[in-house]
Design a protein around this motif. Structure first.
Motif, short mmCIF file in Angstrom:
data_model
loop_
_atom_site.label_atom_id
_atom_site.label_comp_id
_atom_site.label_asym_id
_atom_site.label_seq_id
_atom_site.Cartn_x
_atom_site.Cartn_y
_atom_site.Cartn_z
N LEU A 150 -4.56 -8.56 2.58
CA LEU A 150 -5.24 -7.98 1.97
C LEU A 150 -4.82 -6.22 1.74
CD1 LEU A 150 -8.46 -7.17 5.09
CD2 LEU A 150 -9.09 -7.68 2.63
N VAL A 151 -3.67 -6.26 1.84
CA VAL A 151 -2.66 -5.61 1.68
C VAL A 151 -1.78 -5.68 0.08
CG1 VAL A 151 0.41 -4.36 2.34
CG2 VAL A 151 -1.37 -5.14 4.02
N ALA A 152 -1.56 -6.61 -0.07
CA ALA A 152 -1.86 -6.80 -1.86
C ALA A 152 -2.67 -7.01 -2.24
CB ALA A 152 -1.30 -8.57 -1.40
N LEU A 153 -3.98 -6.99 -2.09
CA LEU A 153 -4.56 -7.33 -2.79
C LEU A 153 -5.44 -5.33 -3.05
CD1 LEU A 153 -7.25 -9.72 -1.78
CD2 LEU A 153 -5.35 -10.27 -3.84
N ARG A 154 -5.24 -5.47 -2.17
CA ARG A 154 -5.65 -3.60 -2.22
C ARG A 154 -4.55 -2.77 -1.78
NH1 ARG A 154 -8.56 -3.63 3.44
NH2 ARG A 154 -10.69 -4.38 3.30
N ASP A 155 -3.18 -3.38 -2.28
CA ASP A 155 -2.20 -2.48 -2.65
C ASP A 155 -2.13 -1.38 -2.00
OD1 ASP A 155 0.20 -2.31 -4.04
OD2 ASP A 155 -0.67 -1.02 -5.54
N ARG A 156 -2.50 -0.94 -0.24
CA ARG A 156 -2.50 -0.76 0.36
C ARG A 156 -1.84 -0.15 1.07
NH1 ARG A 156 -7.90 1.44 -0.21
NH2 ARG A 156 -7.86 0.44 1.61
N PRO A 157 -1.16 0.50 2.13
CA PRO A 157 -0.24 0.32 3.49
C PRO A 157 -2.07 -0.24 4.79
CG PRO A 157 -0.97 2.72 3.48
CD PRO A 157 -0.85 1.71 2.36
N PRO A 158 -1.28 -1.02 5.37
CA PRO A 158 -1.98 -1.42 6.30
C PRO A 158 -2.49 -0.54 7.29
CG PRO A 158 -0.04 -2.28 6.93
CD PRO A 158 0.50 -1.84 5.96
N ALA A 159 -3.29 -0.64 7.99
CA ALA A 159 -3.98 0.87 8.78
C ALA A 159 -4.62 0.25 10.12
CB ALA A 159 -5.01 1.76 7.70
N GLY A 160 -4.32 0.77 11.44
CA GLY A 160 -4.75 0.69 11.76
C GLY A 160 -4.97 -0.40 13.22
#
Length: 153
Positions: free
Chosen positions: A66-76
């Motif tokens: 999901l981090v790779a697909l969204r290109d955003r850092p993981p949260a929570g």
């Protein structure tokens, strides 16, 4: 980077589950016992442990995907899962040195390094927050921002 971590964690999830399942079958067929424990209980618990750890690593791999697909850092919860995966790999690396050997130790440290690199790489990409007036200058007075320049009276 996140793609690599996701692939490694998915492969590790499959490998851990398959290894524990195989060990459960071996214990069942050999009718082995450890300190009087029931062989069927040992076999079933090995299989359950393999499935649980396999699902855990697969969930961590899903977070990396999901981090790779969204290109955003993981949260929570995703960030907590990746941090826990790094801790687990550090502990497994420490415990595998003696019984398994240096190659397993190096693999565990490689995965540990990849997970930590994933967490650190995406932390640098966070965008600054606008100041209190929304002027886009600074982050609103965080402790690490420089103090405002004094004005002449």
């Amino acid at each position: 980077m996140a793609w690599t971590v996701a692939v490694v964690l998915f492969a590790e999830a499959l490998g851990v589950a398959a290894l524990n399942w195989f060990l459960g079958i071996v214990v069942d067929r050999q009718d082995m016992s450890l300190a009087g424990l029931d062989p069927d209980t040992m076999s079933v618990s090995s299989k359950i442990g393999g499935v649980v750890f396999g699902l855990y690593f697969a969930l961590c791999g899903l977070v990396a995907l999901l981090v790779a697909l969204r290109d955003r850092p993981p949260a929570g919860l995703g960030r907590i899962l990746l941090i826990s995966a790094a801790v687990v790999h550090g502990l497994l690396g420490a415990f595998t040195w003696g019984p398994v050997g240096w190659s397993a130790f190096l693999f565990m440290l490689l995965v540990l390094g990849l997970v930590v690199l994933l967490l650190m790489t995406y932390d640098d990409r966070e965008e600054p927050v606008a100041g209190p007036a929304g002027d886009g200058k600074g982050d609103g007075g965080s402790p690490v921002s420089p103090p405002p320049a004094p004005t002449a009276p």
